[in-house]
Design a protein around this motif. Structure first.
Motif, PDB file in Angstrom:
ATOM      1  N   MET A  33       0.845  -1.197   0.000  1.00 59.54           N
ATOM      2  CA  MET A  33       0.000   0.000   0.000  1.00 59.54           C
ATOM      3  C   MET A  33       0.877   1.241   0.000  1.00 59.54           C
ATOM      4  SD  MET A  33      -3.109   1.107   2.544  1.00 59.54           S
ATOM      5  CE  MET A  33      -2.128   1.095   4.044  1.00 59.54           C
ATOM      6  N   LEU A  34       0.573   2.183  -0.877  1.00 55.39           N
ATOM      7  CA  LEU A  34       1.313   3.428  -0.966  1.00 55.39           C
ATOM      8  C   LEU A  34       0.442   4.563  -0.427  1.00 55.39           C
ATOM      9  CD1 LEU A  34       3.862   4.898  -1.899  1.00 55.39           C
ATOM     10  CD2 LEU A  34       2.833   5.095  -4.180  1.00 55.39           C
ATOM     11  N   VAL A  35       0.942   5.252   0.622  1.00 51.37           N
ATOM     12  CA  VAL A  35       0.177   6.306   1.293  1.00 51.37           C
ATOM     13  C   VAL A  35       0.874   7.646   1.104  1.00 51.37           C
ATOM     14  CG1 VAL A  35      -0.778   7.111   3.483  1.00 51.37           C
ATOM     15  CG2 VAL A  35      -0.619   4.657   3.020  1.00 51.37           C
ATOM     16  N   LYS A  36       0.125   8.643   0.686  1.00 52.78           N
ATOM     17  CA  LYS A  36       0.643  10.002   0.566  1.00 52.78           C
ATOM     18  C   LYS A  36      -0.405  10.985   1.085  1.00 52.78           C
ATOM     19  CE  LYS A  36       3.625   9.272  -3.493  1.00 52.78           C
ATOM     20  NZ  LYS A  36       3.996   9.776  -4.841  1.00 52.78           N
ATOM     21  N   GLU A  37       0.087  12.110   1.598  1.00 53.45           N
ATOM     22  CA  GLU A  37      -0.805  13.190   2.016  1.00 53.45           C
ATOM     23  C   GLU A  37      -0.573  14.378   1.103  1.00 53.45           C
ATOM     24  OE1 GLU A  37      -1.313  16.333   5.700  1.00 53.45           O
ATOM     25  OE2 GLU A  37      -0.650  14.282   6.177  1.00 53.45           O
ATOM     26  N   TYR A  38      -1.664  14.875   0.530  1.00 60.03           N
ATOM     27  CA  TYR A  38      -1.588  16.041  -0.346  1.00 60.03           C
ATOM     28  C   TYR A  38      -2.209  17.242   0.351  1.00 60.03           C
ATOM     29  CZ  TYR A  38      -0.727  12.463  -3.896  1.00 60.03           C
ATOM     30  OH  TYR A  38      -0.219  11.397  -4.601  1.00 60.03           O
ATOM     31  N   ARG A  39      -1.554  18.402   0.198  1.00 58.89           N
ATOM     32  CA  ARG A  39      -2.078  19.644   0.768  1.00 58.89           C
ATOM     33  C   ARG A  39      -2.190  20.667  -0.356  1.00 58.89           C
ATOM     34  NH1 ARG A  39       1.168  20.090   6.623  1.00 58.89           N
ATOM     35  NH2 ARG A  39       0.746  17.910   7.254  1.00 58.89           N
ATOM     36  N   ILE A  40      -3.422  21.141  -0.604  1.00 55.71           N
ATOM     37  CA  ILE A  40      -3.677  22.053  -1.713  1.00 55.71           C
ATOM     38  C   ILE A  40      -4.337  23.313  -1.176  1.00 55.71           C
ATOM     39  CG2 ILE A  40      -4.607  22.254  -4.038  1.00 55.71           C
ATOM     40  CD1 ILE A  40      -4.970  18.919  -2.440  1.00 55.71           C
ATOM     41  N   CYS A  41      -3.645  24.437  -1.278  1.00 60.18           N
ATOM     42  CA  CYS A  41      -4.185  25.703  -0.789  1.00 60.18           C
ATOM     43  C   CYS A  41      -4.988  26.408  -1.871  1.00 60.18           C
ATOM     44  CB  CYS A  41      -3.055  26.611  -0.309  1.00 60.18           C
ATOM     45  SG  CYS A  41      -2.276  26.049   1.223  1.00 60.18           S
ATOM     46  N   MET A  42      -5.955  27.208  -1.411  1.00 61.18           N
ATOM     47  CA  MET A  42      -6.836  27.956  -2.309  1.00 61.18           C
ATOM     48  C   MET A  42      -7.064  29.362  -1.747  1.00 61.18           C
ATOM     49  SD  MET A  42      -8.101  25.940  -4.812  1.00 61.18           S
ATOM     50  CE  MET A  42      -9.811  26.343  -5.145  1.00 61.18           C
ATOM     51  N   PRO A  43      -7.185  30.382  -2.604  1.00 58.83           N
ATOM     52  CA  PRO A  43      -7.477  31.742  -2.134  1.00 58.83           C
ATOM     53  C   PRO A  43      -8.971  31.922  -1.871  1.00 58.83           C
ATOM     54  CG  PRO A  43      -7.188  31.769  -4.496  1.00 58.83           C
ATOM     55  CD  PRO A  43      -6.922  30.346  -4.054  1.00 58.83           C
ATOM     56  N   LEU A  44      -9.499  31.052  -1.011  1.00 57.09           N
ATOM     57  CA  LEU A  44     -10.911  31.038  -0.665  1.00 57.09           C
ATOM     58  C   LEU A  44     -11.051  30.730   0.817  1.00 57.09           C
ATOM     59  CD1 LEU A  44     -12.128  28.676  -3.554  1.00 57.09           C
ATOM     60  CD2 LEU A  44     -12.358  31.170  -3.538  1.00 57.09           C
ATOM     61  N   THR A  45     -12.262  30.846   1.337  1.00 54.59           N
ATOM     62  CA  THR A  45     -12.557  30.347   2.676  1.00 54.59           C
ATOM     63  C   THR A  45     -13.139  28.941   2.537  1.00 54.59           C
ATOM     64  OG1 THR A  45     -14.842  31.150   2.741  1.00 54.59           O
ATOM     65  CG2 THR A  45     -13.108  32.701   3.414  1.00 54.59           C
ATOM     66  N   THR A  46     -13.145  28.188   3.633  1.00 54.97           N
ATOM     67  CA  THR A  46     -13.716  26.842   3.568  1.00 54.97           C
ATOM     68  C   THR A  46     -15.211  26.887   3.269  1.00 54.97           C
ATOM     69  OG1 THR A  46     -13.994  26.848   5.983  1.00 54.97           O
ATOM     70  CG2 THR A  46     -11.999  25.824   5.110  1.00 54.97           C
ATOM     71  N   PHE A  48       2.975  19.249  -1.009  1.00 57.08           N
ATOM     72  CA  PHE A  48       2.232  20.488  -1.198  1.00 57.08           C
ATOM     73  C   PHE A  48       2.025  20.688  -2.695  1.00 57.08           C
ATOM     74  CE2 PHE A  48       3.808  21.102   3.043  1.00 57.08           C
ATOM     75  CZ  PHE A  48       2.849  21.882   3.670  1.00 57.08           C
ATOM     76  N   LEU A  49       0.773  20.838  -3.112  1.00 54.95           N
ATOM     77  CA  LEU A  49       0.461  21.062  -4.515  1.00 54.95           C
ATOM     78  C   LEU A  49       0.094  22.534  -4.713  1.00 54.95           C
ATOM     79  CD1 LEU A  49      -1.690  17.897  -5.349  1.00 54.95           C
ATOM     80  CD2 LEU A  49       0.794  18.182  -5.367  1.00 54.95           C
ATOM     81  N   ASP A  50       0.771  23.195  -5.620  1.00 58.81           N
ATOM     82  CA  ASP A  50       0.572  24.610  -5.896  1.00 58.81           C
ATOM     83  C   ASP A  50      -0.306  24.747  -7.139  1.00 58.81           C
ATOM     84  OD1 ASP A  50       0.800  27.320  -6.698  1.00 58.81           O
ATOM     85  OD2 ASP A  50       2.733  27.487  -5.672  1.00 58.81           O
ATOM     86  N   ILE A  51      -1.535  25.254  -6.978  1.00 62.13           N
ATOM     87  CA  ILE A  51      -2.464  25.331  -8.098  1.00 62.13           C
ATOM     88  C   ILE A  51      -1.985  26.293  -9.180  1.00 62.13           C
ATOM     89  CG2 ILE A  51      -4.427  24.731  -6.633  1.00 62.13           C
ATOM     90  CD1 ILE A  51      -5.288  27.690  -6.787  1.00 62.13           C
ATOM     91  N   ALA A  52      -1.085  27.206  -8.836  1.00 59.32           N
ATOM     92  CA  ALA A  52      -0.621  28.186  -9.816  1.00 59.32           C
ATOM     93  C   ALA A  52       0.643  27.747 -10.542  1.00 59.32           C
ATOM     94  CB  ALA A  52      -0.388  29.540  -9.134  1.00 59.32           C
ATOM     95  N   PHE A  53       1.574  27.098  -9.845  1.00 61.30           N
ATOM     96  CA  PHE A  53       2.893  26.880 -10.421  1.00 61.30           C
ATOM     97  C   PHE A  53       3.293  25.422 -10.599  1.00 61.30           C
ATOM     98  CE2 PHE A  53       2.921  31.176  -8.784  1.00 61.30           C
ATOM     99  CZ  PHE A  53       3.501  31.883  -9.840  1.00 61.30           C
ATOM    100  N   ASP A  54       2.501  24.469 -10.131  1.00 65.50           N
ATOM    101  CA  ASP A  54       2.777  23.067 -10.430  1.00 65.50           C
ATOM    102  C   ASP A  54       2.217  22.724 -11.809  1.00 65.50           C
ATOM    103  OD1 ASP A  54       4.037  22.747  -8.066  1.00 65.50           O
ATOM    104  OD2 ASP A  54       2.507  21.486  -7.125  1.00 65.50           O
ATOM    105  N   GLU A  55       2.964  21.942 -12.554  1.00 63.30           N
ATOM    106  CA  GLU A  55       2.541  21.589 -13.908  1.00 63.30           C
ATOM    107  C   GLU A  55       1.411  20.575 -13.900  1.00 63.30           C
ATOM    108  OE1 GLU A  55       5.812  20.296 -16.233  1.00 63.30           O
ATOM    109  OE2 GLU A  55       6.827  22.233 -16.232  1.00 63.30           O
ATOM    110  N   ILE A  56       0.546  20.685 -14.902  1.00 65.53           N
ATOM    111  CA  ILE A  56      -0.501  19.706 -15.150  1.00 65.53           C
ATOM    112  C   ILE A  56      -0.290  19.162 -16.558  1.00 65.53           C
ATOM    113  CG2 ILE A  56      -2.137  20.824 -13.598  1.00 65.53           C
ATOM    114  CD1 ILE A  56      -3.553  21.950 -16.079  1.00 65.53           C
ATOM    115  N   PRO A  57      -0.872  18.005 -16.891  1.00 65.43           N
ATOM    116  CA  PRO A  57      -0.727  17.473 -18.252  1.00 65.43           C
ATOM    117  C   PRO A  57      -1.150  18.511 -19.292  1.00 65.43           C
ATOM    118  CG  PRO A  57      -1.683  15.808 -16.824  1.00 65.43           C
ATOM    119  CD  PRO A  57      -1.626  17.070 -16.020  1.00 65.43           C
ATOM    120  N   GLU A  58      -0.356  18.636 -20.354  1.00 65.49           N
ATOM    121  CA  GLU A  58      -0.584  19.676 -21.353  1.00 65.49           C
ATOM    122  C   GLU A  58      -1.994  19.623 -21.948  1.00 65.49           C
ATOM    123  OE1 GLU A  58       1.450  21.334 -25.513  1.00 65.49           O
ATOM    124  OE2 GLU A  58       2.338  19.652 -24.406  1.00 65.49           O
ATOM    125  N   ARG A  59      -2.536  18.418 -22.115  1.00 65.33           N
ATOM    126  CA  ARG A  59      -3.856  18.299 -22.749  1.00 65.33           C
ATOM    127  C   ARG A  59      -4.966  18.892 -21.887  1.00 65.33           C
ATOM    128  NH1 ARG A  59      -2.401  13.346 -20.822  1.00 65.33           N
ATOM    129  NH2 ARG A  59      -3.861  12.171 -19.504  1.00 65.33           N
TER     130      ARG A  59
END
Length: 319
Positions: A1-14, A141-152
């Protein structure tokens, strides 16, 4: 089993993201659906948990055949879907258990996801206090602005580096935005992927985590880029939009749309406690049985190519 924790920030309130998440999931699912493929909503109904209180239960079938890599398609039947069950007790959600997020023909594959949302920049430590995993796990930590996503999947109008909200005045996001942006929230996701099948475990688990990472980035980018579409919607309005869009999406993939309950009140006919543990899958020392794919079933007749999205969506976009 492979376990990872992702943290994604947003310029919003919950609280803002509660509406934005529902809107984004519905719109994205409809956009990505094609005849015979996409996200089929089986159930969407109120749910009461003795620990977490009132929430919403959803069951979906994600049809994926054409989106798999070539090495996976080689051992996959033509009709392939993943069943997803989720309990949403916002700001805490559970997706999958040992009987939930599974492939239609791979009983030894499972995913378990716990999510918590908090109004901070992702600096809460040990937020899950989970006994479902042993030892340390990787935190990304995943950065919604500067982390790359698949080009398509890249859309310039959805790029947080260039997007500016007319309604909220937020954006574009610059380098280091997480340290100085207000408001800010974080999605904490603890993801456990298990595929303990001889010869494929590491490859499949790593591949699934990569897919999940891309999905999280794309979804959170869209939630921010579409903020002017859903900002100001009430929960009643977004639930109505969700229902109408789900019905249109089910029709688009050629399936009969089920009766979907979207009421925010009331009790389900039966209660179901949140899963108590991560999925448990026995090891297999033999070659996987699924290398001989089962007979395929004929697809149901598809709906017309073009469907009209709900009028509520058009009104929201015009505001």
């Amino acid at each position: 089993m492979l376990v990872k924790e992702y943290r994604i920030c947003m310029p919003l309130t919950t609280e803002e993201y509660r509406v934005g998440q529902l809107y984004t999931i519905s719109k994205h699912s409809h956009q990505e659906s094609e005849k015979g493929e996409g996200v089929e909503v089986v159930k969407n109904e109120p749910h009461e948990d003795p620990v977490h209180g009132p929430g919403q239960f959803t069951e979906k079938r994600v049809h994926l055949s054409s989106k798999l890599p070539s090495w996976a398609r080689a051992v996959t039947p033509r009709i392939f879907y993943i069943t997803e069950k989720a309990w949403n007790y916002y700001p805490y959600t559970i997706t999958a258990d040992s009987h939930c997020l599974q492939c239609s023909f791979l009983p030894k594959f499972s995913i378990y996801i716990e999510t918590k949302y908090e109004d901070n920049c992702g600096d809460s430590e040990n937020i899950f206090h989970s006994d479902k995993i042993l030892g340390d796990h990787e935190v990304s930590f995943l950065d919604i602005a500067f982390d790359e996503i698949p080009e398509r999947y890249y859309r310039s109008l959805e790029d947080p580096r260039f997007f500016s909200s007319a309604k909220t005045g937020r954006g574009p996001l610059r380098e280091g935005w997480r340290q100085h942006t207000k408001p800010i929230m974080c999605s904490y996701k603890l993801v456990s992927v298990k595929f303990e099948v001889w010869g494929l475990q590491t490859r499949v688990e790593q591949f699934v985590h990569k897919v999940i990472r891309d999905i999280l980035l794309i979804g959170h980018r869209q939630a921010f880029a579409w903020v002017d579409e859903w900002c100001g919607m009430t929960m009643e309005e977004v639930r109505r939009y969700e229902q109408e869009t789900q019905e249109a999406t089910n029709e688009l993939i050629g399936l009969v749309a089920p009766a979907i309950s979207v009421s925010e009140v009331g009790q389900p006919t039966a209660t179901h406690s949140a899963p108590a543990s991560a999925p448990s899958t026995p090891l297999s020392d033999e070659a996987p049985e699924f290398l001989a794919p089962p007979k395929t079933r004929p697809r149901k007749k598809s709906a017309p190519e073009t469907l009209t999205l709900p009028a509520l969506r058009e009104r929201a976009g015009a505001e």
